[in-house]
Design a protein around this motif. Structure first.
Motif, PDB file in Angstrom:
ATOM      1  N   ALA A  72      -0.502   2.353  -0.138  1.00  0.00           N
ATOM      2  CA  ALA A  72       0.592   2.501   0.564  1.00  0.00           C
ATOM      3  C   ALA A  72       1.670   1.494   0.302  1.00  0.00           C
ATOM      4  O   ALA A  72       2.798   1.418   0.298  1.00  0.00           O
ATOM      5  CB  ALA A  72       0.366   2.762   2.070  1.00  0.00           C
ATOM      6  N   GLU A  73       1.411   0.158   0.253  1.00  0.00           N
ATOM      7  CA  GLU A  73       1.798  -0.874   0.080  1.00  0.00           C
ATOM      8  C   GLU A  73       2.627  -0.889  -1.480  1.00  0.00           C
ATOM      9  O   GLU A  73       3.749  -1.142  -1.681  1.00  0.00           O
ATOM     10  CB  GLU A  73       1.436  -2.295   0.189  1.00  0.00           C
ATOM     11  N   LEU A  74       1.838  -0.601  -2.249  1.00  0.00           N
ATOM     12  CA  LEU A  74       2.264  -0.244  -3.578  1.00  0.00           C
ATOM     13  C   LEU A  74       3.413   0.754  -3.747  1.00  0.00           C
ATOM     14  O   LEU A  74       4.546   0.534  -4.509  1.00  0.00           O
ATOM     15  CB  LEU A  74       1.059   0.054  -4.834  1.00  0.00           C
ATOM     16  N   GLN A  75       3.196   1.886  -3.101  1.00  0.00           N
ATOM     17  CA  GLN A  75       4.205   3.030  -3.222  1.00  0.00           C
ATOM     18  C   GLN A  75       5.525   2.606  -2.252  1.00  0.00           C
ATOM     19  O   GLN A  75       6.454   2.783  -2.929  1.00  0.00           O
ATOM     20  CB  GLN A  75       3.518   4.163  -2.122  1.00  0.00           C
ATOM     21  N   ARG A  76       5.558   1.581  -1.350  1.00  0.00           N
ATOM     22  CA  ARG A  76       6.797   0.854  -0.843  1.00  0.00           C
ATOM     23  C   ARG A  76       7.441   0.053  -1.731  1.00  0.00           C
ATOM     24  O   ARG A  76       8.590   0.234  -1.783  1.00  0.00           O
ATOM     25  CB  ARG A  76       6.286   0.043   0.569  1.00  0.00           C
ATOM     26  N   HIS A  77       6.674  -0.778  -2.433  1.00  0.00           N
ATOM     27  CA  HIS A  77       7.393  -1.520  -3.491  1.00  0.00           C
ATOM     28  C   HIS A  77       7.798  -0.983  -4.780  1.00  0.00           C
ATOM     29  O   HIS A  77       8.709  -1.433  -5.313  1.00  0.00           O
ATOM     30  CB  HIS A  77       6.388  -2.891  -3.683  1.00  0.00           C
ATOM     31  N   ALA A  78       7.250   0.011  -5.075  1.00  0.00           N
ATOM     32  CA  ALA A  78       7.421   0.861  -6.390  1.00  0.00           C
ATOM     33  C   ALA A  78       7.642  -0.065  -7.507  1.00  0.00           C
ATOM     34  O   ALA A  78       6.555  -0.763  -7.897  1.00  0.00           O
ATOM     35  CB  ALA A  78       8.702   1.575  -6.089  1.00  0.00           C
ATOM     36  N   LEU A  79       8.715   0.043  -8.254  1.00  0.00           N
ATOM     37  CA  LEU A  79       8.956  -0.840  -9.431  1.00  0.00           C
ATOM     38  C   LEU A  79       9.669  -2.174  -9.195  1.00  0.00           C
ATOM     39  O   LEU A  79       9.963  -2.948  -9.930  1.00  0.00           O
ATOM     40  CB  LEU A  79       9.776  -0.079 -10.567  1.00  0.00           C
ATOM     41  N   ASP A  80       9.644  -2.654  -7.878  1.00  0.00           N
ATOM     42  CA  ASP A  80      10.008  -3.991  -7.626  1.00  0.00           C
ATOM     43  C   ASP A  80       9.097  -5.031  -7.674  1.00  0.00           C
ATOM     44  O   ASP A  80       8.477  -5.370  -6.792  1.00  0.00           O
ATOM     45  CB  ASP A  80      10.702  -3.887  -6.132  1.00  0.00           C
ATOM     46  N   ASP A  82       9.696  -8.373  -7.855  1.00  0.00           N
ATOM     47  CA  ASP A  82       9.902  -9.385  -6.964  1.00  0.00           C
ATOM     48  C   ASP A  82       9.463  -9.380  -5.637  1.00  0.00           C
ATOM     49  O   ASP A  82       9.073 -10.190  -5.186  1.00  0.00           O
ATOM     50  CB  ASP A  82      11.416  -9.624  -6.960  1.00  0.00           C
ATOM     51  N   ALA A  83       9.316  -8.113  -5.192  1.00  0.00           N
ATOM     52  CA  ALA A  83       8.841  -7.978  -3.750  1.00  0.00           C
ATOM     53  C   ALA A  83       7.230  -8.173  -3.818  1.00  0.00           C
ATOM     54  O   ALA A  83       6.734  -8.525  -2.989  1.00  0.00           O
ATOM     55  CB  ALA A  83       8.998  -6.338  -3.474  1.00  0.00           C
ATOM     56  N   LEU A  84       6.696  -7.738  -4.950  1.00  0.00           N
ATOM     57  CA  LEU A  84       5.299  -7.962  -5.142  1.00  0.00           C
ATOM     58  C   LEU A  84       5.149  -9.737  -5.164  1.00  0.00           C
ATOM     59  O   LEU A  84       4.139 -10.161  -4.741  1.00  0.00           O
ATOM     60  CB  LEU A  84       4.703  -7.230  -6.300  1.00  0.00           C
ATOM     61  N   LEU A  85       5.825 -10.285  -6.046  1.00  0.00           N
ATOM     62  CA  LEU A  85       5.835 -11.642  -6.326  1.00  0.00           C
ATOM     63  C   LEU A  85       6.040 -12.475  -4.825  1.00  0.00           C
ATOM     64  O   LEU A  85       5.805 -13.868  -4.854  1.00  0.00           O
ATOM     65  CB  LEU A  85       6.586 -12.212  -7.345  1.00  0.00           C
ATOM     66  N   ALA A  86       6.585 -11.651  -3.932  1.00  0.00           N
ATOM     67  CA  ALA A  86       6.848 -12.402  -2.577  1.00  0.00           C
ATOM     68  C   ALA A  86       5.784 -12.676  -1.842  1.00  0.00           C
ATOM     69  O   ALA A  86       5.644 -13.566  -0.984  1.00  0.00           O
ATOM     70  CB  ALA A  86       7.763 -11.572  -1.881  1.00  0.00           C
ATOM     71  N   ASN A  87       4.762 -11.726  -2.108  1.00  0.00           N
ATOM     72  CA  ASN A  87       3.346 -12.218  -1.456  1.00  0.00           C
ATOM     73  C   ASN A  87       2.780 -13.534  -1.938  1.00  0.00           C
ATOM     74  O   ASN A  87       2.778 -13.861  -3.107  1.00  0.00           O
ATOM     75  CB  ASN A  87       2.413 -10.992  -1.932  1.00  0.00           C
TER      76      ASN A  87
END
Length: 113
Positions: A72-80, A82-87
């Protein structure tokens, strides 16, 4: 069922002009390091959530994503990216793996539930 007619006429032979495009991209989608011998084609939006796009990654980078995010989190971030790297855990991992060989592999932590 077999095709009644060939995709190409008898005198036309298929050309392989797309061979240059068939070569895998030169860097990992998450860490931007050059790819090694093993490349994983990762679905940024999981297939179970309707994802069709794939991106090239190192196996260890994909394992780190799967250990830190649910589908569900991966779906929210999709191809972004930068949002993944914010973790903080993912950014710490990317900083750590940046100094490693492209074919480096290691076990990653299990998912935190």
């Amino acid at each position: 069922m077999a095709r009644k007619y060939s995709r190409h006429s008898a005198d036309e032979t298929p050309t392989h002009e797309d061979d240059a495009e068939a070569t895998p991209p030169a860097s990992c989608w998450l860490c931007c390091r050059p790819l090694g011998k093993t490349t994983v084609w990762h679905h940024p939006v999981p297939k179970s959530r309707g994802g069709r796009d794939v991106v090239p990654m190192h196996p260890i980078c994909q394992q780190a994503l799967m250990a830190n995010f649910s589908n569900a989190e991966l779906q929210r971030h999709a191809l972004d990216v930068d949002a993944l790297l914010a973790n903080p855990d993912v950014s710490k991992f990317v900083a750590w793996v940046a100094k490693k060989d492209p074919d480096f592999t290691a076990t990653t932590a299990k998912k935190k539930r």
